[in-house]
Structure formats: structure tokens, C-alpha cells
Design an enzyme around this catalytic site. Structure first.
Site, short mmCIF file in Angstrom:
data_model
loop_
_atom_site.label_atom_id
_atom_site.label_comp_id
_atom_site.label_asym_id
_atom_site.label_seq_id
_atom_site.Cartn_x
_atom_site.Cartn_y
_atom_site.Cartn_z
N GLN A 152 18.94 13.88 40.16
CA GLN A 152 20.15 13.09 39.95
C GLN A 152 20.36 13.00 38.39
OE1 GLN A 152 22.75 11.74 41.24
NE2 GLN A 152 22.54 12.13 43.53
N GLU A 170 15.95 23.22 50.87
CA GLU A 170 16.64 23.26 49.39
C GLU A 170 16.56 24.71 49.21
OE1 GLU A 170 18.14 23.24 45.73
OE2 GLU A 170 18.13 21.55 47.03
N ASN A 187 23.18 15.93 50.67
CA ASN A 187 23.39 15.62 49.11
C ASN A 187 23.77 16.84 48.63
OD1 ASN A 187 24.13 14.45 46.70
ND2 ASN A 187 21.95 14.18 46.27
N GLU A 246 29.35 8.37 42.85
CA GLU A 246 28.79 9.21 44.08
C GLU A 246 29.22 8.13 45.24
OE1 GLU A 246 26.73 11.61 44.77
OE2 GLU A 246 25.99 12.31 42.68
N CYS A 304 29.60 13.73 45.46
CA CYS A 304 30.05 13.30 43.73
C CYS A 304 31.52 13.67 43.76
CB CYS A 304 29.28 13.93 42.66
SG CYS A 304 29.37 15.83 42.81
#
Length: 500
Positions: free
Chosen positions: A319, A369, A419, A493, A447
């Protein structure tokens, strides 16, 4: 090429704390000009993302089209370029911070109203007071307002004076052929350290006989710079270089010169913890496509979040607002209602920050990921912090998650956290989540909720659709909390809690 000894550098010494920072503009805002006249909030709100579903107008902050490569605006005073840049990248910078928060809150209301309308068209009545799809809590302010970015990307291109070795960020668009790279030492969201490194990089390339790479097919070598910093005082710099047809000996010379400049030449003032070099022939390359070559220092930098230490690789996601991230991660744990028997599924986990920060409250963490080096970081972070109830999978979520959930038989409750990037979740990821009955609570962190995330929201909440293989029960928007991770910009966000 003749090499200079460290005591005989031809470059002028860089002044600490000065320079240019670059952050590629994320959006084209047709209302930037309104801010110059300090218009009322109502005038600003009409142009916010999610407020109007019509196509955005031409970016007002861009210089006007004109004859020649640079357009008519190249003769403008630099102070006017500074103002254009600030309006394009941080369009709320003129407003007191409380008014910035009000602008963003109104924007998020419009986004939730849009989602409510989309669901209404699908026959799902979720509207709350104000036409929202669910209750919207007050925006959580950023603990740090200025210089909050821990990562900045600096471009190299022609500046307002025409110099093709200007390090800064862009005003205008390539499509409109009015792109100008403007120094940004006045930008309020960029820390001084980032500006200092960018200025030193500009000094280096301006004294290099090699050209900057403006267009790949037209030659040139020097490309963008990424600077990452942490609260420990660590600074990582990553320089991207187009090799064109240079041989290995010539490449080695350039890498040696860079190292000397930043370790014992004028660039030593930056006190870099890590200096990386990437030979890339594409706009963006992963480590697997074009390895990051460590020229100096440590391979990683380190950050602390909620009492845990995190290792960060060159291309690992973290972040951008560290102080704001702590508030965000704490809220995720509360909204997820995680308990001792909960399995937390962390999709697009980066270095594992969200999952690991909640590991001691849950039974197990499963992270996914796409960046392999980030997964290596996540595993190291877990081991270093003494966390053993976790596993991390490397690969695209649309490939890993369906396989992981296809034979899911664990009876423990599952809370999923996603996310994703601005591109949103792949359809196969949405389908896997919908079809896993064990996932009863889903936290979607976005976002850019007015973008591709809106498509994800409707797919997650629409009635079952066998034709699209969406067989599981639909989710329902339950609560939304915006977090201001990007002061002075229009972005924040949005954490949307979905339950079923």
C-alpha cells in the site's frame, strides 16, 4: 566511453531535498480548471468519478494542441506548468483537507447509488436511504496528509523547455500528442527523498552521452525511475533502461557508471539502500521477464505495519500510504468478524500484509499473488514474524483460486479479502468465489470502485445464472467504508462488505 574516477565527476552536486518527482496521472479530469478559480464544492462534485456516467471530457490540465511536437503551450512560464501539473495529478490540493474529505465522500455516495441502480435493474431491491445500496460510513482520514507516498514512478521525456532528459511526471496525453514531462518538486503528495533521487537521476542522464528513450522504435536508452522508501529510512531506486542494440560490455559500463554516481559521486547524497537496474524492451516487465539487477546495497527494504516487519522486493505490491494502510487493515479484521476458527482467504495478497496482520486472530491464512517475488517476501515475512498458520500461492488468481476452491471441503467459515488492481477481478475469480458456499463474508477493497470493480460488484450480487456458471447464492452489499489513502487527489480506497 571514457570513465571518470569517483573524485572527478563531471556532474554538479545535487542539492538535498530538491528535484523532480513523478507519478503518472491516473485520470483525466475535465474539471481541473474549475479548481483554479476555487469554485464551490457543488461545481467540483459534478466532475468526480461515479458522479456522471457519461464519457469524460478532454483533460483540461493538458497543454493546448498546437503546431509542432510540443503544442502551443511550450512557451508558457514554468510556474504555469507547475500549476497545471498540480491540477492534473492532485486536483484537490487547493482545498483544506476537511473539504477534500467532503468531496470524496460525496463521490463515494454517487458510486453506491450507481451500484444500487445496477442491482435494481437486475431485480434486486437493496436501496437504503439516499438511494445507496448499503450504509456508507464517514470517510477515514489519512494520518499523513503531505509526502505520504512510499512509492513514486518518475518518467523521462521532453520538458516544457524541450529537453528530452527531463525527469518528472506527465501533463497531457500521448494520444493528443501534447505530452510534456514536468518537474514536480512542488507536489505535496511526494516526499522530499523521492524528489532528491529524481533530481540526481536527471543530473546523471543529462551528462550521459546516451539518449533518453522516448519511443522504443526511435532508439534511446534512459527510461523511468521508481523510488520506494520506508519508515526505517530505507530507499530503493529502480532504473529502467532500454538496451536497444548495446553489447554486454557497453551495458556493463553504464551499470558501473550508475553505481559510481550513486555510491561515491554526486548521487551519494541520496544514501540509497538499494540500487536496481532493469533492461526492459517493454512498457512494464516483471522480474521473470526482465530480471531486476542489484547494482548496489541490499536486495530488499523493510517496513513495519501493526508491529510486524515486512520485506519488500522491487516489484512487490505494498500500500502506497503506510500509515493509512494500518487503519485499513485493522478495519478489515473488524468487518470480517474473524475468529479463532476462521480461514482468511487473501486474494491479490502482495507481500501478505493484510493476512499476516490478522494471522493471530484466525485459524489459517491462504494468500494468492501473481508476483512471484512478492510471494517469496510473504513467506519470509511470515517466518520472520513467527507466523506459521499460513500458506501462500504464486500465480494468477484466475488460475490458482478455482483449483483451490474446486475441492474445498473444510467446514470452517471462510472470509475472503480481495484487493485487486484497477483492472478488477478476472471473471473466473468472481465465479470461484460465488460458487464456494463456505465464503459467507467478502471484503472487496478497491481504489477505483467506479471502474471495473463495478462489474465485479454486479457479478457477485446478481441472481444465479447457470449460463455464466454463477451458481452460488448472491452476495448483498452490507456496509461501505472509504479510506483516504491519497490526499490531494480524488481517489480513495473503498472497502465494501458483501455478505450472504
Amino acid at each position: 566511453m571514457k570513465r571518470m574516477c569517483p573524485t572527478g565527476w563531471p556532474w554538479p552536486r545535487c542539492a538535498a531535498g530538491s528535484g523532480a518527482a513523478a507519478l503518472r496521472p491516473a485520470v483525466a479530469l475535465s474539471w481541473a480548471l474549475m479548481l483554479r478559480q476555487r469554485r464551490p464544492l457543488s461545481a467540483v462534485l459534478s466532475g468526480l468519478p461515479g458522479w456522471d456516467r457519461s464519457p469524460p471530457a478532454q483533460e483540461a490540465a493538458a497543454p493546448g494542441k498546437g503546431k509542432g511536437k510540443g503544442g502551443e503551450g511550450r512557451g508558457m512560464p514554468l510556474s504555469s506548468w507547475d500549476e497545471r501539473l498540480a491540477d492534473a495529478v492532485t486536483p484537490l490540493w487547493r482545498f483544506p483537507y476537511q473539504e477534500q474529505l467532503q468531496v470524496k465522500y460525496e463521490s463515494q455516495k454517487k458510486i453506491l447509488q450507481t451500484l444500487a441502480s445496477c442491482l435494481e435493474e437486475l431485480g434486486i431491491g437493496t436501496q437504503q436511504p439516499g438511494g445507496l445500496c448499503c450504509p456508507l460510513q464517514p470517510i477515514v482520514p489519512s494520518p499523513v496528509i503531505n509526502g505520504y507516498r512510499n512509492k513514486s514512478t518518475f518518467s523521462v521525456n521532453r520538458g516544457p523547455d524541450g529537453n528530452p532528459k527531463t525527469v518528472g511526471l506527465y501533463v497531457g496525453t500521448g494520444k493528443a500528442r501534447n505530452l510534456v514531462c514536468v518537474k514536480a518538486n512542488h507536489m505535496e503528495n511526494i516526499p522530499l527523498k523521492h524528489k532528491q533521487v529524481a533530481q540526481c537521476y536527471e543530473d546523471f542522464i543529462r551528462h550521459s552521452p546516451l539518449d533518453s528513450c522516448l519511443l522504443f522504435h526511435k532508439g534511446g536508452h534512459w527510461r523511468e525511475l521508481v523510488v520506494r522508501t520506508t519508515s526505517y529510512g530505507h530507499t530503493m531506486s529502480i532504473i529502467t533502461f532500454h538496451p536497444q542494440d548495446l553489447g554486454q560490455e557497453a551495458l556493463a559500463t553504464q551499470k558501473s557508471l550508475l553505481k559510481e554516481f550513486f555510491t561515491c559521486g554526486p548521487g551519494a547524497v541520496c544514501a540509497l539502500t538499494s540500487l536496481y537496474f532493469q533492461e526492459s524492451t517493454m512498457t512494464r516487465c516483471s522480474h521473470e521477464q526482465a530480471p531486476f539487477q542489484l547494482l548496489h546495497g541490499e536486495p530488499h527494504i523493510f517496513e513495519e505495519v501493526l508491529g510486524l516487519k515486512f520485506r519488500i522486493s522491487p516489484d512487490a505490491f505494498f500500500q502506497v500510504n503506510t500509515a493509512g494502510a494500518e487503519a485499513l487493515y485493522q478495519a478489515v479484521g473488524e468487518l470480517g468478524q474473524v475468529g479463532g476458527d476462521t480461514i482468511l482467504l487473501d486474494i491479490c495478497c502482495g507481500t501478505g500484509a493484510i493476512g499476516l496482520s490478522l494471522a493471530r486472530q484466525v485459524s489459517k491464512i491462504i494468500g494468492i499473488e501473481v508476483v512471484e517475488k512478492a510471494i517469496e517476501d510473504a513467506r519470509w515475512n511470515a517466518a520472520f514474524n513467527g507466523i506459521s498458520n499460513c500458506e501462500f500461492h504464486s500465480g494468477k488468481a484466475e488460475a490458482v483460486l478455482p483449483q483451490l476452491l474446486a475441492s474445498w471441503e473444510d467446514a470452517r467459515p471462510v472470509v475472503a479479502v480481495v484487493n485487486p488492481s484497477r483492472a478488477g477481478l478476472h471473471y473466473r475469480v468472481v465465479r470461484a468465489i460465488r460458487n464456494c458456499k463456505s465464503i459467507r463474508r467478502l471484503l472487496y477493497i478497491s481504489c477505483k470502485p467506479e471502474g471495473e470493480a463495478m462489474r465485479n460488484f454486479t457479478e457477485l450480487c446478481c441472481p444465479p445464472d447457470p449460463g455464466k456458471k454463477l451458481l452460488g447464492d448472491p452476495f448483498t452489499p452490507t456496509l461501505a467504508i472509504p479510506f483516504d489513502m491519497f490526499p490531494h487527489t480524488v481517489h480513495c480506497e473503498l472497502v465494501l462488505l458483501l455478505t450472504r
